[in-house]
Enzyme design. Structure first.
Site, PDB file in Angstrom:
ATOM      1  N   THR A  95       0.886  -1.172   0.153  1.00  0.00           N
ATOM      2  CA  THR A  95      -0.005   0.040   0.069  1.00  0.00           C
ATOM      3  C   THR A  95       0.857   1.007   0.106  1.00  0.00           C
ATOM      4  OG1 THR A  95      -0.054   0.213   2.418  1.00  0.00           O
ATOM      5  CG2 THR A  95      -1.716  -1.125   1.435  1.00  0.00           C
ATOM      6  N   LYS A  98     -15.102  17.583  11.903  1.00  0.00           N
ATOM      7  CA  LYS A  98     -16.408  17.490  13.001  1.00  0.00           C
ATOM      8  C   LYS A  98     -16.521  19.044  13.571  1.00  0.00           C
ATOM      9  CE  LYS A  98     -18.296  14.300  16.221  1.00  0.00           C
ATOM     10  NZ  LYS A  98     -18.054  13.332  17.012  1.00  0.00           N
ATOM     11  N   TRP A 153     -20.837  15.812  11.650  1.00  0.00           N
ATOM     12  CA  TRP A 153     -19.665  15.583  10.534  1.00  0.00           C
ATOM     13  C   TRP A 153     -19.903  16.380   9.351  1.00  0.00           C
ATOM     14  CZ3 TRP A 153     -15.788  13.164  12.606  1.00  0.00           C
ATOM     15  CH2 TRP A 153     -16.028  12.146  13.724  1.00  0.00           C
TER      16      TRP A 153
END
Ligand code: AMP
Length: 536
Positions: A180, A435, A440
């Site tokens: 990754t 936030k 959110w």
């Protein structure tokens, strides 16, 4: 009661041998560093990939041994894609965009025995050569220059006439691996089995996922060193279609020339590539004659709705898809379900811009602190997946177990909503969530809206500390060349589209947004850059 069916292993060997038998005449076209085109056919590819497998076996390759590649997208890389795993080895694609020290770390961590490298990439290899101990390094001559002294030529190596022995492989045996390109921490290795790659290829070929056919002319722009170019080389060879491999030339004009010359019908890459292509097309709409309805898979980052609409005007068909290195990568594709086709075309965009519905055998759920989020298209939760081509762990790595839930789901780190039709919409990375006053805000949605403004080239929305609301969104904007826009204009542009508290409190204009090796915005770096931001 037991089935009376055969135990028939699902291996790449089958895909490879079948392609050699049935599709010998299909073409493989590769762009070389000098921009000329190399052309040959499946029958040549099949013979040479077998020669590579045989040569590796003669050099001592044992089942399970890792062979690294450091290459762009071209015929020799494709030979490695099949020659290595069908000989029992593990194809380990190294990401040439990473820092040289990281590439060295990854090759060592994987325990790679051999390396196959483009001659044009030898300067990169030289940078990490002191860190690694490959037994042998094979150089693919693509530039027309002789292979430098001290290196072995790939061409000489495969010309050695060693006959490949086809090992009887367990379908669970490792066939490939990829690390990754994480933005934090050490890179993590994912090992793909033959079975996973075969099932993934079958799922990708399906009409309602990528829908690849033998008659296609397939151009993977996504690099073969990143999640197996989304599995497209495997799927393409399975269906036997023409392959058009762009080599190192990924600028918009080179790609458009290639699409036209090779009558490409299917291509795939990250949004940054498509933004460039769109600009080139808009600048000179009559310059290229592309295949009408050419399918373009957009993934790796969100495809803005404005981009999907703009390509529609050129009769180019964007298909939005989501996936990860850990998911091989196909997770979801945003086809319009039959029942939704009755919706006015305008309303269909609301689905096409989502990341889509899961492919067969991929299960998804969005988890909140209270459990499974309702499928209402609004409630955000962490996207979790499982399926036969979803990783169950990282290669030789402790301390990452928290990436999997106790009941075996992979925690993607993406935040998503799922709607009643099952369409997944990625709203953020967990790390990038904003936030504000306990609520959110989806930075991705605001970014995608900003990109719809005619003056905006790129946009990143990040959370910055705020004395009253904990965090508030700041929009970081790159303008298109020759265009400008003010904060007030952008604010007015966004206002009708979002709840008031989602609107960025400030806008900052920059020359560029930092990106990872695979083209994703590096928001951690941006947040650092803007850490001391003073709200106006
Ligand atoms: P990688 O493993 O490097 O391919 O990165 C996978 C990550 O890219 C995912 O976890 C997502 O955060 C992001 N990603 C991939 N496809 C999309 C998409 N269509 N929309 C938004 N984010 C995406």
């Amino acid at each position: 009661m037991h089935s009376t069916m055969m135990q028939f292993p699902l291996t790449l060997t089958h895909i490879f041998e079948r392609a050699g038998q049935l599709f010998g005449a299909s073409e493989i076209v590769s762009r070389l560093p000098d921009k000329s085109l190399h052309r040959y056919r499946y029958r040549d590819f099949h013979e040479r990939a077998r020669a590579l497998g045989g040569a590796l076996q003669a050099a001592g390759l044992q089942t399970g041994d890792r062979v690294a590649t450091l290459m762009w997208n071209h015929y020799a890389h494709l030979e490695a894609y099949f020659g290595i795993p069908c000989a029992g080895g593990v194809l380990h694609t190294l990401n040439l965009r990473l820092h040289a020290d990281d590439i060295g770390y990854i090759a060592n961590h994987a325990g790679d025995r051999f390396l196959i490298v483009d001659d044009a990439l030898l300067p990169l290899y030289e940078k990490f050569r002191h860190l690694v101990k490959f037994e042998r390094v094979f150089v693919v001559p693509l530039t027309g220059q002789p292979v430098p002294a001290g290196y072995e030529s790939y061409e000489d190596f495969i010309r050695g006439n060693a006959v490949m022995q086809t090992p009887a492989l367990d379908e669970r045996a490792a066939a490939g691996m990829c690390y990754t390109s994480g933005t934090t921490g050490r890179p993590k290795g994912v090992v793909y089995s033959h079975r996973a790659l075969v099932l993934h290829s079958m799922a990708c070929a399906m009409g309602d996922t990528l829908g690849l056919k033998q008659s296609d002319s397939l151009c993977p722009v996504v690099p073969m060193f990143h999640v197996n170019a989304w599995g497209l080389p495997f799927t393409g060879v399975m269906v036997g279609c023409k392959l058009v491999l762009p080599g190192p030339h990924l600028d918009a004009v080179s790609l458009l020339d290639l699409y036209q010359a090779e009558a490409v019908t299917f291509t795939a890459g990250v949004p940054t590539i498509w933004m460039g292509i769109l600009q080139a097309l808009e600048k000179a709409p009559a310059q290229w004659k592309l295949t009408p309805g050419m399918r373009m898979v957009v993934g790796g980052a969100a495809a803005p709705e404005s981009m999907i609409r703009a390509f529609d005007r050129f009769n180019l068909n964007v298909l939005h898809a989501w996936g990860m290195t850990e998911t091989t990568p196909l997770g979801t594709t945003a086809h319009i379900k039959h029942a939704l086709k009755n919706l006015p075309v305008e309303d269909q965009y609301a689905y096409r811009r989502k990341q889509g519905v899961p492919a067969p055998f991929v299960e998804v759920r969005a988890m909140t602190d209270e459990g499974n989020a309702p499928r209402d298209g609004v409630t955000m939760g962490e996207l979790q997946v499982r399926g036969p081509w979803v990783a169950a762990g990282y290669y030789n790595l402790d301390g990452e177990d928290d990436k999997w839930t106790a009941d075996g789901w992979f925690r993607t780190g993406d935040v998503a909503t799922i709607d009643a039709e099952g369409y997944v919409r990625i709203t953020d990375r967990t790390k990038d969530l904003i936030k504000s006053g306990g609520e959110w805000i989806s930075s991705l949605e605001v970014e995608n809206a900003l990109i719809g403004h005619p003056a905006v080239q790129e946009a990143a929305v990040i959370g910055i500390a705020h004395p009253k609301w904990d965090e508030r969104p700041l929009a970081v904007i790159v303008c298109k060349s020759g265009k400008s826009v003010t904060s007030a204009e952008l604010h007015a542009y966004l206002t009708p589209q979002f709840a008031k508290f989602w609107l960025p409190d400030d806008y900052s204009f920059v020359m560029e947004i930092p990106r990872t090796s695979t083209g994703k915005m590096l928001k951690s770096k941006l947040r650092e850059q803007f850490r001391d931001w003073q709200w106006s």
